[in-house]
Scaffold this motif. Structure first.
Motif, PDB file in Angstrom:
ATOM      1  N   HIS A  26       1.152 -23.177 -21.028  1.00  0.00           N
ATOM      2  CA  HIS A  26       0.439 -23.311 -20.376  1.00  0.00           C
ATOM      3  C   HIS A  26      -1.040 -22.916 -19.860  1.00  0.00           C
ATOM      4  O   HIS A  26      -0.739 -21.531 -20.206  1.00  0.00           O
ATOM      5  CB  HIS A  26       1.383 -23.433 -18.846  1.00  0.00           C
ATOM      6  CG  HIS A  26       0.356 -24.078 -17.996  1.00  0.00           C
ATOM      7  ND1 HIS A  26      -0.394 -24.201 -17.554  1.00  0.00           N
ATOM      8  CD2 HIS A  26       0.799 -25.569 -17.392  1.00  0.00           C
ATOM      9  CE1 HIS A  26      -0.778 -25.110 -16.220  1.00  0.00           C
ATOM     10  NE2 HIS A  26       0.340 -26.065 -16.690  1.00  0.00           N
ATOM     11  N   TYR A  29      -0.817 -21.192 -15.951  1.00  0.00           N
ATOM     12  CA  TYR A  29       1.035 -20.423 -15.996  1.00  0.00           C
ATOM     13  C   TYR A  29       1.194 -19.502 -17.419  1.00  0.00           C
ATOM     14  O   TYR A  29       1.367 -19.929 -18.339  1.00  0.00           O
ATOM     15  CB  TYR A  29       1.660 -21.807 -15.339  1.00  0.00           C
ATOM     16  CG  TYR A  29       2.061 -22.236 -14.086  1.00  0.00           C
ATOM     17  CD1 TYR A  29       1.695 -21.464 -12.984  1.00  0.00           C
ATOM     18  CD2 TYR A  29       1.019 -23.388 -13.865  1.00  0.00           C
ATOM     19  CE1 TYR A  29       1.717 -21.930 -11.915  1.00  0.00           C
ATOM     20  CE2 TYR A  29       1.217 -23.829 -12.660  1.00  0.00           C
ATOM     21  CZ  TYR A  29       1.359 -22.867 -11.558  1.00  0.00           C
ATOM     22  OH  TYR A  29       0.976 -23.858 -11.101  1.00  0.00           O
ATOM     23  N   GLU A  30       1.226 -18.126 -17.290  1.00  0.00           N
ATOM     24  CA  GLU A  30       1.400 -17.262 -18.401  1.00  0.00           C
ATOM     25  C   GLU A  30       2.499 -17.339 -18.852  1.00  0.00           C
ATOM     26  O   GLU A  30       3.214 -17.604 -20.493  1.00  0.00           O
ATOM     27  CB  GLU A  30       1.214 -16.154 -18.320  1.00  0.00           C
ATOM     28  CG  GLU A  30      -0.606 -16.000 -17.887  1.00  0.00           C
ATOM     29  CD  GLU A  30      -1.176 -14.648 -17.873  1.00  0.00           C
ATOM     30  OE1 GLU A  30      -0.035 -13.306 -18.064  1.00  0.00           O
ATOM     31  OE2 GLU A  30      -2.112 -14.668 -17.338  1.00  0.00           O
ATOM     32  N   ASP A  31       3.980 -17.581 -18.138  1.00  0.00           N
ATOM     33  CA  ASP A  31       5.361 -18.203 -18.924  1.00  0.00           C
ATOM     34  C   ASP A  31       5.560 -19.384 -18.498  1.00  0.00           C
ATOM     35  O   ASP A  31       7.067 -19.410 -18.920  1.00  0.00           O
ATOM     36  CB  ASP A  31       6.075 -16.993 -17.883  1.00  0.00           C
ATOM     37  CG  ASP A  31       6.023 -17.553 -16.376  1.00  0.00           C
ATOM     38  OD1 ASP A  31       4.870 -17.950 -15.606  1.00  0.00           O
ATOM     39  OD2 ASP A  31       7.132 -16.980 -15.574  1.00  0.00           O
ATOM     40  N   LYS A  32       4.580 -20.948 -19.083  1.00  0.00           N
ATOM     41  CA  LYS A  32       5.009 -21.811 -19.018  1.00  0.00           C
ATOM     42  C   LYS A  32       4.205 -22.225 -20.257  1.00  0.00           C
ATOM     43  O   LYS A  32       3.864 -22.373 -20.640  1.00  0.00           O
ATOM     44  CB  LYS A  32       4.787 -22.249 -17.664  1.00  0.00           C
ATOM     45  CG  LYS A  32       5.570 -21.371 -16.128  1.00  0.00           C
ATOM     46  CD  LYS A  32       6.417 -22.208 -16.394  1.00  0.00           C
ATOM     47  CE  LYS A  32       7.429 -21.113 -15.096  1.00  0.00           C
ATOM     48  NZ  LYS A  32       9.227 -20.872 -14.757  1.00  0.00           N
TER      49      LYS A  32
END
Length: 119
Positions: A26, A29-32
């Motif tokens: 994404h 959103y860095e962790d998505k």
């Protein structure tokens, strides 16, 4: 490097551009991840998709439920629409990668070892 490892690497290099991954990191959103192949033509199609999901979920919970005659009349269309979306969301690129890895595991004998009592 053993021959099977080299074969796997060559196969992955050859087929790297054959398929497009379904998930991409994404941008915000860095962790998505975001789904790259989910698309609608306009707001009306987005609303139709949401309506179809809600209608079919409610009918699954309570088969006797009849929201209105329009929803009931369009139920087959809703099912077809959601199946088309599900087909677009299937991770085709990732499936191809897993096929290559599974072939490598079989050739290397790295598969799951099953006991005598398991089939």
């Amino acid at each position: 490097m053993n021959p099977n490892e080299q074969k796997l690497i060559n196969s992955l290099k050859q087929h790297a551009m054959d398929h497009h991954p379904t998930l991409r990191p994404h941008s915000f959103y860095e962790d998505k991840f975001e789904v790259s192949l989910f698309y609608v033509e306009d707001h009306a199609e987005l609303l139709l998709t949401v309506r179809a999901l809600v209608h079919l979920a409610m009918r699954t919970i309570d088969p006797e439920l009849s929201l209105d005659t329009i929803s009931e009349r369009n139920e087959k269309y809703y099912v077809r629409h959601l199946l088309a979306i599900a087909n677009r969301l299937m991770p085709k690129g990732e499936e191809a990668l897993m096929d290559h890895l599974n072939l490598y595991y079989r050739e290397e004998g790295l598969g799951i070892k099953r006991g005598k009592d398991q089939k």
